[in-house]
Design a protein around this motif. Structure first.
Motif, PDB file in Angstrom:
ATOM      1  N   LYS A 548       0.822  -1.291   0.016  1.00 14.61           N
ATOM      2  CA  LYS A 548      -0.071   0.111  -0.091  1.00 14.61           C
ATOM      3  C   LYS A 548       0.974   1.246   0.011  1.00 14.61           C
ATOM      4  N   LEU A 549       2.055   1.398   0.897  1.00 18.21           N
ATOM      5  CA  LEU A 549       2.911   2.299   0.704  1.00 18.21           C
ATOM      6  C   LEU A 549       3.394   2.648  -0.642  1.00 18.21           C
ATOM      7  N   GLN A 550       3.889   1.435  -1.123  1.00 13.20           N
ATOM      8  CA  GLN A 550       4.506   1.470  -2.406  1.00 13.20           C
ATOM      9  C   GLN A 550       3.461   1.993  -3.688  1.00 13.20           C
ATOM     10  N   GLN A 551       2.198   1.786  -3.520  1.00 16.27           N
ATOM     11  CA  GLN A 551       1.335   2.249  -4.262  1.00 16.27           C
ATOM     12  C   GLN A 551       1.108   3.657  -4.310  1.00 16.27           C
ATOM     13  N   GLU A 552       1.224   4.264  -3.041  1.00 19.30           N
ATOM     14  CA  GLU A 552       1.206   5.629  -2.573  1.00 19.30           C
ATOM     15  C   GLU A 552       2.492   6.551  -3.253  1.00 19.30           C
ATOM     16  N   ILE A 553       3.634   5.871  -3.103  1.00 26.07           N
ATOM     17  CA  ILE A 553       4.771   6.315  -3.645  1.00 26.07           C
ATOM     18  C   ILE A 553       4.870   6.422  -5.028  1.00 26.07           C
ATOM     19  N   ASP A 554       4.114   5.481  -5.764  1.00 22.67           N
ATOM     20  CA  ASP A 554       4.209   5.271  -7.083  1.00 22.67           C
ATOM     21  C   ASP A 554       3.163   6.584  -7.449  1.00 22.67           C
ATOM     22  N   ALA A 555       2.058   6.638  -6.806  1.00 17.94           N
ATOM     23  CA  ALA A 555       1.044   7.587  -7.029  1.00 17.94           C
ATOM     24  C   ALA A 555       1.466   8.999  -7.228  1.00 17.94           C
ATOM     25  N   VAL A 556       2.536   9.230  -6.117  1.00 17.94           N
ATOM     26  CA  VAL A 556       2.750  10.555  -5.904  1.00 17.94           C
ATOM     27  C   VAL A 556       4.008  10.868  -7.095  1.00 17.94           C
ATOM     28  N   GLN A 557       4.719   9.806  -7.517  1.00 20.59           N
ATOM     29  CA  GLN A 557       5.772   9.880  -8.428  1.00 20.59           C
ATOM     30  C   GLN A 557       5.033  10.195  -9.759  1.00 20.59           C
ATOM     31  N   GLN A 558       4.027   9.431 -10.074  1.00 21.50           N
ATOM     32  CA  GLN A 558       3.244   9.616 -11.180  1.00 21.50           C
ATOM     33  C   GLN A 558       2.673  11.403 -11.237  1.00 21.50           C
ATOM     34  N   GLN A 559       2.163  11.680 -10.296  1.00 23.99           N
ATOM     35  CA  GLN A 559       1.704  13.054 -10.220  1.00 23.99           C
ATOM     36  C   GLN A 559       2.718  14.065 -10.500  1.00 23.99           C
ATOM     37  N   MET A 560       3.992  13.880  -9.820  1.00 22.78           N
ATOM     38  CA  MET A 560       5.245  14.517 -10.078  1.00 22.78           C
ATOM     39  C   MET A 560       5.674  14.564 -11.624  1.00 22.78           C
ATOM     40  N   ALA A 561       5.492  13.280 -12.172  1.00 24.30           N
ATOM     41  CA  ALA A 561       5.821  13.477 -13.648  1.00 24.30           C
ATOM     42  C   ALA A 561       4.955  14.285 -14.403  1.00 24.30           C
ATOM     43  N   ALA A 562       3.752  14.196 -14.063  1.00 22.51           N
ATOM     44  CA  ALA A 562       2.488  14.804 -14.821  1.00 22.51           C
ATOM     45  C   ALA A 562       2.374  16.425 -14.668  1.00 22.51           C
ATOM     46  N   GLN A 563       3.257  16.652 -13.350  1.00 17.29           N
ATOM     47  CA  GLN A 563       2.967  18.270 -12.950  1.00 17.29           C
ATOM     48  C   GLN A 563       3.548  19.285 -13.772  1.00 17.29           C
ATOM     49  N   ASP A 564       3.120  20.557 -13.873  1.00 16.83           N
ATOM     50  CA  ASP A 564       3.257  21.308 -14.692  1.00 16.83           C
ATOM     51  C   ASP A 564       4.970  21.770 -14.118  1.00 16.83           C
ATOM     52  N   PRO A 565       5.972  21.784 -14.933  1.00 15.12           N
ATOM     53  CA  PRO A 565       7.275  22.081 -14.224  1.00 15.12           C
ATOM     54  C   PRO A 565       7.346  23.363 -13.626  1.00 15.12           C
ATOM     55  N   SER A 566       6.514  24.377 -13.999  1.00 16.02           N
ATOM     56  CA  SER A 566       6.674  25.738 -13.826  1.00 16.02           C
ATOM     57  C   SER A 566       5.875  25.991 -12.441  1.00 16.02           C
ATOM     58  N   ASP A 567       5.359  24.659 -12.031  1.00 12.40           N
ATOM     59  CA  ASP A 567       4.546  24.904 -10.689  1.00 12.40           C
ATOM     60  C   ASP A 567       5.387  24.429  -9.430  1.00 12.40           C
ATOM     61  N   PHE A 568       6.601  25.455  -9.139  1.00 16.25           N
ATOM     62  CA  PHE A 568       7.424  24.748  -8.150  1.00 16.25           C
ATOM     63  C   PHE A 568       6.683  24.432  -6.663  1.00 16.25           C
ATOM     64  N   GLN A 569       5.844  25.167  -6.240  1.00 13.71           N
ATOM     65  CA  GLN A 569       5.380  25.186  -5.005  1.00 13.71           C
ATOM     66  C   GLN A 569       4.870  23.441  -5.073  1.00 13.71           C
TER      67      GLN A 569
END
Length: 600
Positions: A548-569
């Motif tokens: 479950k923790l690994q799934q949460e980590i993977d989800a955050v990593q995917q969100q970061m990959a899809a995040q607008d690079p200019s949204d530093f905050q």
């Protein structure tokens, strides 16, 4: 004759910014031989960015860093990874033959200080996150470097490990040789090692002479002379200075600042705690009986953790608990809270005792993760008294350095430091009369620690603290106990006495212990049927938690990959969330390894 120190590294007009934040603006600094520099500042203000720029791991947007041609630099990054396919030995000493590293006193000292408890042939991939971090630090320290840059080196080290590292750094170079840059929230370490302090704030780097104690004095003077608008922060630091001057004179005897200036600044500041008044209030709330532990022992099968412990905890006592990793501190806290029953002996709780515990896993926040902070506060009591004045929960959060705009954030979206602030606030608002703090300094910077200590100063109850941060222990507690050889022992001399006793105990066991690690492991495996079933049940729960923790980590990593690079905050908040999840996974993996060894 004035001695001129050799210049090792210089930074001129450094400028660095992310799309939504200017981190550094026109910063000019230098590092000379003999400099031991502590870098402090609030989380997110650019401490790690500054260090990476200076050592060449980041390129500035403007300005330049110049390093003397023959200068070697070694860095411990927070994200340093060790090849998981290598053994501990290969990771630390590389291809050096055993006779080469074993005959080198410096290498032997590093191995003994950091990784002597690890299996030399174990693959790094089988270690916990904290153990891997120690391997990375050992690998760095066996090298010869003109400049060492250490980003949070005390993370995952116990009190003994931190004391060893401080001693190693002090002995590593001659007085006027070598350079150290260190980022740490461990204020004792800063005082013990550093002769300069750089504060990173508002895009600038402000230098101060001396370690943490000297920095506190000079910062108070700076705020006073500038008539700083941030009066709350100024008053906090004046209170901190009052404690440093009155309660720990040894700290302020080393730095080169004017003692008369310190005395003048604090002449109207009362002692940090009114012990008599707090004692009176504590007795009124608790009565005379709090927790009595009588001849209590705790064993898991044939493995005894605590032996014949007797400890009578009184109303208003403020006690720090010392002990190496694995010594039984968490088990002792379990006896105090009632979560662990003794194998023999008894534990008696007073009738009016209400215990609240701040743990490392943010367990108090699990059920409110989807709620907004404002909604959570609305469900709590309306006021809390600090220093004789009533404060609303929102005012208390602000006092702890919480930004108003974060009141609308969901709890699960908060950074680790913000969660720690909220966790502490909710604990205080629950009106316990006994508070147990288990490693409360995780994820918080020195300003947050000062604010936390300030709140605890006026809290009328019994306080028990387990922490590797000896500054915090000395600051908020009035006495210390240590777990040594499974027994609880009062140490009137505090941390220094504990370190001396621990060293003596290690030397004694080293000369008499002839059992192998395998033999010790077999001793811990003799479990009764019920103990085996209990351990198996916990192991199953841990194994369910890991994916479950690994799934949460993977989800955050995917969100970061899809995040607008200019949204530093947004990226910064997600990076903090990822760091927190990975720390939780490290702790769960560590417990999985312990249980697996127990059941093998």
């Amino acid at each position: 004759m004035v001695e001129v120190m050799a210049h090792l590294l210089g930074a001129e007009a450094l400028h660095f910014e992310y799309p939504t934040q200017q981190v550094l603006k026109s910063v000019t600094m230098g590092v000379s031989a003999g400099d031991r520099i502590g870098i402090v500042g609030r989380n997110g203000d650019g401490k790690s960015t500054l260090m990476k720029l200076l050592v060449g791991k980041l390129e500035p947007d403007a300005g330049q860093v110049t390093v003397r041609s023959d200068t070697t630099i070694g860095m411990l990054d927070q994200s340093d990874a060790v090849d998981t396919t290598l053994t501990v030995g290969q990771s630390v000493v590389g291809d050096l033959a055993e006779h080469e590293w074993a005959s080198d006193r410096k290498i032997r000292d590093v191995i003994q200080g950091l990784v002597s408890d690890l299996d030399w042939e174990a693959e790094v991939g089988s270690l916990s996150g904290g153990q891997r971090r120690r391997v990375a630090l050992a690998r760095l320290l066996i090298g010869d470097w003109d400049i060492l840059a250490l980003d949070e080196p005390t993370n995952h080290l116990d009190v003994e490990g931190i004391a060893w590292l401080a001693d190693h750094v002090k002995r590593r170079w001659a007085r006027n040789a070598g350079g150290l840059l260190v980022i740490t929230h461990d204020r004792w370490f800063l005082d013990e090692v550093c002769n300069q302090t750089w504060e990173v704030h508002d895009g600038i780097v402000e230098p101060f002479e001396g370690g943490y104690a000297a920095y506190v004095l000079q910062r108070v003077e700076r705020d006073r002379m500038a008539a700083a608008a941030e009066s709350k922060r100024q008053n906090l630091m004046r209170k901190e200075l009052a404690w440093l001057r009155r309660g720990a004179p040894a700290r302020t005897s080393k730095p080169k600042f004017r003692v008369d200036a310190a005395t003048q600044l604090i002449e109207d500041v009362p002692p940090v705690r009114n012990g008599i008044e707090l004692q009176r209030l504590a007795v009124a709330r608790l009565g005379k009986d709090v927790v009595d532990i009588e001849e209590a022992s705790v064993s898991y099968g044939d493995h005894e953790v605590l032996d014949n412990i007797t400890w009578r905890i009184g109303p208003g006592e403020r006690t720090g608990i010392l002990g190496a990793n694995g010594a039984g501190k968490s088990t002792l806290l379990g006896l105090v809270t009632g979560d662990i029953m003794p194998t023999s002996g008894r534990v008696k709780h007073g009738k009016t005792v209400q215990i609240a515990m701040l743990d490392q896993q943010f367990s108090q926040l699990e059920d409110i993760g989807a709620d907004r902070v404002r909604e959570v506060l609305a469900q709590t009591k309306t006021t809390f008294t600090v220093d004789g004045k009533d404060h609303t929960p929102a005012q208390l959060l602000e006092r702890l350095g919480f930004q108003r705009q974060h009141l609308s954030a969901r709890v699960q979206e908060l950074s680790g430091g913000q969660k720690r602030r909220l966790q502490l606030l909710l604990l205080l608002l629950s009106e316990p009369n006994v508070i147990v703090l288990d490693e409360p300094t995780n994820d918080v910077d020195s300003d947050m620690l000062a604010a936390m200590e300030d709140l605890l100063d006026s809290w009328p109850g019994t306080l028990i603290v387990v922490s590797h941060d000896r500054y915090l222990l000395e600051r908020v507690t009035d006495q210390q106990y240590a777990i040594l050889n499974k027994r609880l022992r009062h140490v009137p001399g505090g941390v220094d006495e504990y370190l001396r006793l621990s060293k003596e105990a290690d030397a004694h066991h080293g000369s008499n212990d002839t059992s192998s690690a395998a033999g010790q492991q077999q001793e811990t495996q003799r479990l009764s049927g019920s103990e085996r079933r209990s351990a198996q049940k916990e192991l199953s729960a841990v194994e369910r938690r890991l994916p479950k923790l690994q799934q949460e980590i993977d989800a955050v990593q995917q969100q970061m990959a899809a995040q607008d690079p200019s949204d530093f905050q947004g990226l910064q908040e997600q990076a903090q969330q990822l760091k927190e999840l990975e720390a939780q996974k490290d702790q769960v993996e560590e417990r999985w390894l312990e249980l697996s060894e127990l059941l093998d």
